[in-house]
Structures are given as structure tokens and as C-alpha cells.
Design a protein around this motif. Structure first.
Motif, PDB file in Angstrom:
ATOM      1  N   PRO A  73      20.394  -8.947   0.598  1.00 52.02           N
ATOM      2  CA  PRO A  73      21.009  -7.742   1.148  1.00 52.02           C
ATOM      3  C   PRO A  73      20.615  -6.491   0.365  1.00 52.02           C
ATOM      4  CG  PRO A  73      22.546  -8.825  -0.321  1.00 52.02           C
ATOM      5  CD  PRO A  73      21.298  -9.686  -0.280  1.00 52.02           C
ATOM      6  N   ASP A  74      20.666  -5.370   1.022  1.00 50.89           N
ATOM      7  CA  ASP A  74      20.630  -4.060   0.378  1.00 50.89           C
ATOM      8  C   ASP A  74      19.376  -3.821  -0.469  1.00 50.89           C
ATOM      9  OD1 ASP A  74      21.804  -1.577   0.085  1.00 50.89           O
ATOM     10  OD2 ASP A  74      23.000  -2.157  -1.656  1.00 50.89           O
ATOM     11  N   TYR A  75      18.208  -4.216   0.048  1.00 46.70           N
ATOM     12  CA  TYR A  75      16.960  -3.969  -0.664  1.00 46.70           C
ATOM     13  C   TYR A  75      16.531  -2.522  -0.493  1.00 46.70           C
ATOM     14  CZ  TYR A  75      15.911  -8.962  -1.452  1.00 46.70           C
ATOM     15  OH  TYR A  75      15.909 -10.255  -1.867  1.00 46.70           O
ATOM     16  N   LYS A  76      16.086  -1.917  -1.596  1.00 48.50           N
ATOM     17  CA  LYS A  76      15.600  -0.543  -1.601  1.00 48.50           C
ATOM     18  C   LYS A  76      14.204  -0.529  -2.202  1.00 48.50           C
ATOM     19  CE  LYS A  76      19.802   0.809  -0.510  1.00 48.50           C
ATOM     20  NZ  LYS A  76      20.186   0.668   0.840  1.00 48.50           N
ATOM     21  N   VAL A  77      13.387   0.417  -1.720  1.00 49.46           N
ATOM     22  CA  VAL A  77      12.058   0.633  -2.274  1.00 49.46           C
ATOM     23  C   VAL A  77      12.119   1.885  -3.139  1.00 49.46           C
ATOM     24  CG1 VAL A  77       9.642   1.141  -1.763  1.00 49.46           C
ATOM     25  CG2 VAL A  77      10.919  -0.420  -0.294  1.00 49.46           C
ATOM     26  N   TYR A  78      11.636   1.747  -4.358  1.00 50.00           N
ATOM     27  CA  TYR A  78      11.591   2.862  -5.305  1.00 50.00           C
ATOM     28  C   TYR A  78      10.153   3.120  -5.728  1.00 50.00           C
ATOM     29  CZ  TYR A  78      16.651   2.841  -6.204  1.00 50.00           C
ATOM     30  OH  TYR A  78      18.014   2.936  -6.090  1.00 50.00           O
ATOM     31  N   LEU A  79       9.866   4.353  -6.090  1.00 46.37           N
ATOM     32  CA  LEU A  79       8.642   4.705  -6.801  1.00 46.37           C
ATOM     33  C   LEU A  79       9.060   5.031  -8.228  1.00 46.37           C
ATOM     34  CD1 LEU A  79       6.765   6.962  -4.213  1.00 46.37           C
ATOM     35  CD2 LEU A  79       6.490   4.509  -4.638  1.00 46.37           C
ATOM     36  N   VAL A  80       8.310   4.480  -9.178  1.00 47.49           N
ATOM     37  CA  VAL A  80       8.648   4.577 -10.591  1.00 47.49           C
ATOM     38  C   VAL A  80       7.444   5.138 -11.340  1.00 47.49           C
ATOM     39  CG1 VAL A  80       9.512   3.263 -12.574  1.00 47.49           C
ATOM     40  CG2 VAL A  80      10.069   2.512 -10.269  1.00 47.49           C
ATOM     41  N   LYS A  81       7.700   5.901 -12.394  1.00 54.03           N
ATOM     42  CA  LYS A  81       6.623   6.555 -13.137  1.00 54.03           C
ATOM     43  C   LYS A  81       5.888   5.633 -14.096  1.00 54.03           C
ATOM     44  CE  LYS A  81       8.419  11.132 -12.562  1.00 54.03           C
ATOM     45  NZ  LYS A  81       8.734  12.421 -13.118  1.00 54.03           N
ATOM     46  N   GLU A  82       6.480   4.480 -14.401  1.00 53.19           N
ATOM     47  CA  GLU A  82       5.805   3.512 -15.263  1.00 53.19           C
ATOM     48  C   GLU A  82       6.065   2.106 -14.732  1.00 53.19           C
ATOM     49  OE1 GLU A  82       8.333   2.410 -19.040  1.00 53.19           O
ATOM     50  OE2 GLU A  82       8.406   4.592 -18.764  1.00 53.19           O
ATOM     51  N   TYR A  83       5.146   1.208 -15.037  1.00 48.82           N
ATOM     52  CA  TYR A  83       5.288  -0.166 -14.563  1.00 48.82           C
ATOM     53  C   TYR A  83       6.448  -0.839 -15.280  1.00 48.82           C
ATOM     54  CZ  TYR A  83       4.336  -5.011 -13.500  1.00 48.82           C
ATOM     55  OH  TYR A  83       4.443  -6.303 -13.078  1.00 48.82           O
ATOM     56  N   VAL A  84       7.330  -1.462 -14.529  1.00 47.01           N
ATOM     57  CA  VAL A  84       8.446  -2.238 -15.064  1.00 47.01           C
ATOM     58  C   VAL A  84       8.506  -3.560 -14.308  1.00 47.01           C
ATOM     59  CG1 VAL A  84       9.780  -0.213 -15.759  1.00 47.01           C
ATOM     60  CG2 VAL A  84      10.125  -1.157 -13.490  1.00 47.01           C
ATOM     61  N   SER A 128       0.847  -1.189   0.000  1.00 51.28           N
ATOM     62  CA  SER A 128       0.000   0.000   0.000  1.00 51.28           C
ATOM     63  C   SER A 128       0.880   1.235   0.000  1.00 51.28           C
ATOM     64  CB  SER A 128      -0.908   0.018   1.233  1.00 51.28           C
ATOM     65  OG  SER A 128      -1.774  -1.086   1.212  1.00 51.28           O
ATOM     66  N   VAL A 129       0.397   2.267  -0.683  1.00 44.54           N
ATOM     67  CA  VAL A 129       1.154   3.508  -0.794  1.00 44.54           C
ATOM     68  C   VAL A 129       0.261   4.655  -0.354  1.00 44.54           C
ATOM     69  CG1 VAL A 129       2.412   5.036  -2.369  1.00 44.54           C
ATOM     70  CG2 VAL A 129       2.479   2.557  -2.733  1.00 44.54           C
ATOM     71  N   SER A 130       0.769   5.430   0.587  1.00 43.29           N
ATOM     72  CA  SER A 130       0.087   6.647   1.029  1.00 43.29           C
ATOM     73  C   SER A 130       1.054   7.808   0.824  1.00 43.29           C
ATOM     74  CB  SER A 130      -0.320   6.534   2.503  1.00 43.29           C
ATOM     75  OG  SER A 130       0.799   6.729   3.342  1.00 43.29           O
ATOM     76  N   PRO A 131       0.594   9.027   1.004  1.00 43.70           N
ATOM     77  CA  PRO A 131       1.520  10.160   0.871  1.00 43.70           C
ATOM     78  C   PRO A 131       2.687  10.126   1.860  1.00 43.70           C
ATOM     79  CG  PRO A 131      -0.741  10.925   0.746  1.00 43.70           C
ATOM     80  CD  PRO A 131      -0.796   9.474   1.144  1.00 43.70           C
ATOM     81  N   ALA A 179       7.679  -5.751  -8.308  1.00 44.44           N
ATOM     82  CA  ALA A 179       7.065  -4.453  -8.556  1.00 44.44           C
ATOM     83  C   ALA A 179       5.562  -4.617  -8.618  1.00 44.44           C
ATOM     84  CB  ALA A 179       7.583  -3.846  -9.862  1.00 44.44           C
ATOM     85  N   ALA A 180       4.857  -3.534  -8.312  1.00 44.72           N
ATOM     86  CA  ALA A 180       3.398  -3.540  -8.404  1.00 44.72           C
ATOM     87  C   ALA A 180       2.927  -2.137  -8.795  1.00 44.72           C
ATOM     88  CB  ALA A 180       2.780  -3.943  -7.069  1.00 44.72           C
ATOM     89  N   ASP A 201       5.829  13.362  -4.025  1.00 46.11           N
ATOM     90  CA  ASP A 201       4.388  13.226  -4.242  1.00 46.11           C
ATOM     91  C   ASP A 201       4.133  11.869  -4.891  1.00 46.11           C
ATOM     92  OD1 ASP A 201       1.695  13.389  -4.858  1.00 46.11           O
ATOM     93  OD2 ASP A 201       1.852  15.330  -5.881  1.00 46.11           O
ATOM     94  N   VAL A 202       3.511  10.960  -4.154  1.00 44.08           N
ATOM     95  CA  VAL A 202       3.297   9.598  -4.661  1.00 44.08           C
ATOM     96  C   VAL A 202       2.387   9.586  -5.885  1.00 44.08           C
ATOM     97  CG1 VAL A 202       3.776   8.522  -2.430  1.00 44.08           C
ATOM     98  CG2 VAL A 202       1.398   9.068  -3.064  1.00 44.08           C
ATOM     99  N   GLN A 203       1.640  10.659  -6.107  1.00 44.72           N
ATOM    100  CA  GLN A 203       0.781  10.735  -7.288  1.00 44.72           C
ATOM    101  C   GLN A 203       1.570  11.014  -8.565  1.00 44.72           C
ATOM    102  OE1 GLN A 203      -2.947  12.847  -6.915  1.00 44.72           O
ATOM    103  NE2 GLN A 203      -2.845  12.678  -4.695  1.00 44.72           N
ATOM    104  N   ASP A 204       2.849  11.366  -8.430  1.00 45.16           N
ATOM    105  CA  ASP A 204       3.702  11.557  -9.600  1.00 45.16           C
ATOM    106  C   ASP A 204       4.232  10.225 -10.130  1.00 45.16           C
ATOM    107  OD1 ASP A 204       3.397  14.305  -9.398  1.00 45.16           O
ATOM    108  OD2 ASP A 204       5.313  14.606  -8.365  1.00 45.16           O
ATOM    109  N   TYR A 205       3.936   9.137  -9.426  1.00 47.94           N
ATOM    110  CA  TYR A 205       4.456   7.817  -9.769  1.00 47.94           C
ATOM    111  C   TYR A 205       3.295   6.839  -9.879  1.00 47.94           C
ATOM    112  CZ  TYR A 205       8.647  10.233  -8.378  1.00 47.94           C
ATOM    113  OH  TYR A 205       9.652  11.160  -8.294  1.00 47.94           O
ATOM    114  N   THR A 206       3.570   5.677 -10.474  1.00 43.58           N
ATOM    115  CA  THR A 206       2.511   4.679 -10.641  1.00 43.58           C
ATOM    116  C   THR A 206       2.852   3.330 -10.025  1.00 43.58           C
ATOM    117  OG1 THR A 206       3.382   3.815 -12.734  1.00 43.58           O
ATOM    118  CG2 THR A 206       1.865   5.703 -12.861  1.00 43.58           C
ATOM    119  N   THR A 207       4.135   3.103  -9.767  1.00 42.66           N
ATOM    120  CA  THR A 207       4.600   1.757  -9.424  1.00 42.66           C
ATOM    121  C   THR A 207       5.540   1.802  -8.236  1.00 42.66           C
ATOM    122  OG1 THR A 207       4.404   1.099 -11.740  1.00 42.66           O
ATOM    123  CG2 THR A 207       5.848  -0.247 -10.353  1.00 42.66           C
ATOM    124  N   VAL A 208       5.394   0.828  -7.346  1.00 41.61           N
ATOM    125  CA  VAL A 208       6.338   0.646  -6.242  1.00 41.61           C
ATOM    126  C   VAL A 208       7.173  -0.589  -6.580  1.00 41.61           C
ATOM    127  CG1 VAL A 208       4.669  -0.646  -4.850  1.00 41.61           C
ATOM    128  CG2 VAL A 208       6.591   0.459  -3.727  1.00 41.61           C
TER     129      VAL A 208
END
Length: 159
Positions: free
Chosen positions: A87-98, A71-74, A152-153, A132-139
Motif C-alpha cells: 500500500p501507499d507506494y510513492k516515487v521520490y527523486l533523491v540527490k544522492e543514492y540511498v 527511466s527518468v525524463s523531465p 532505488a536506482a 528539474d530531474v537534473q537536480d537529483y541522481t536517484t529514483v
């Protein structure tokens, strides 16, 4: 001479196997406790966006995968499910689904790194101020050290 070659080969194999198991098991052994289920549930209930990490994505493999609800909130990204340990996992927000390494590397410069993942069943990651999480579509979860796609989702459609 043959005995020396066999001993060398078996010792190198044992060393390689030990190193591989260490890379896999060390994150599990040093992982902090997962955030409390109630805390993750509360964050998920308050979030306007929900999506699912699926284990069978094109870029996932038997050692690099995620499955569960994200789930993604502001203010937070919350996850309840399972991630393959690493190791070394990072969470990204991406503008398109990949869903592959190549796809993410192509858009990584435009992605925003939200935070780190240290636990593999649940996590809460605070969204940095000014994002702004609304600038992105994918976590997306990515192993930075080994440049591996985990999962990714798409939490919202573009537009």
C-alpha cells in the motif's frame, strides 16, 4: 482453562494472519490495470536517463523489493518490471543514492515526491512542474504508510 487459552491463542493467530494477508493482498486486488506496454516503452525510449531497480539491495527484503528498468525524463518516471505489492507506494527523486530506510530518512527532507504508484508491473508517474530531474541522481520507491524502503536506482552520477 487450558482449552480457553488455546482457543484464544489460535484465534489471535488467525486474526493476525488474516490482517497480514489483507495488508499484502488488498493492494493487489484494488490495483488499477498497468499502463499499456506501448505507452511505457514510448516514455522509456524518450527518456534521457535509465537505471535498474535490483531486488538484492541492502534495504530490500522478501516483502519489500523492486526489479526492472526505470527511466527518468523531465516529464515522467517510467518503470517496467515488478514491485512487491503493497500500500501507499510513492516515487521520490533523491540527490544522492540511498538503499536503506535509515539512509532515506536522513535525506527525505531534501527529496521530492514525484507521485504515487498503484500498479506493480509497470507505472508512469508525471514529474511535477517546476521539478528539474537534473537536480537529483536517484529514483526511489518508498512505502509511506509503513516507512519501508522498496527500491532505488541511481539514474545519473552527481555533478
Amino acid at each position: 482453562m487450558r482449552r480457553l487459552a488455546i482457543l484464544t491463542a489460535t484465534h489471535l493467530l488467525a486474526l493476525g494472519l488474516g490482517f497480514g494477508l489483507g495488508v499484502y493482498l488488498l493492494p493487489i486486488l484494488v490495483a488499477p490495470d498497468d499502463p499499456a506496454q506501448a505507452q511505457v516503452d514510448a516514455a522509456m525510449d524518450a527518456a534521457p536517463y535509465h537505471a535498474t531497480f535490483k531486488r538484492d539491495l541492502k534495504g530490500s527484503d522478501p516483502l519489500h523489493w523492486g526489479e526492472g528498468t526505470v527511466s527518468v525524463s523531465p516529464t515522467q518516471v517510467a518503470f517496467d518490471g515488478k514491485l512487491a505489492p503493497g500500500p501507499d507506494y510513492k516515487v521520490y527523486l533523491v540527490k544522492e543514492y540511498v538503499e536503506t530506510i535509515a539512509d532515506f530518512e536522513r535525506v527525505k527532507a531534501d527529496a521530492v515526491r514525484v507521485g504515487e504508484v498503484k500498479s506493480f508491473n509497470r507505472f508512469l508517474v508525471d514529474v511535477p512542474a517546476g521539478v528539474d530531474v537534473q537536480d537529483y541522481t536517484t529514483v526511489l520507491v518508498w512505502c509511506e504508510r509503513f516507512s519501508k524502503f522498496i527500491s532505488a536506482a541511481q539514474y545519473r552520477t552527481p555533478g
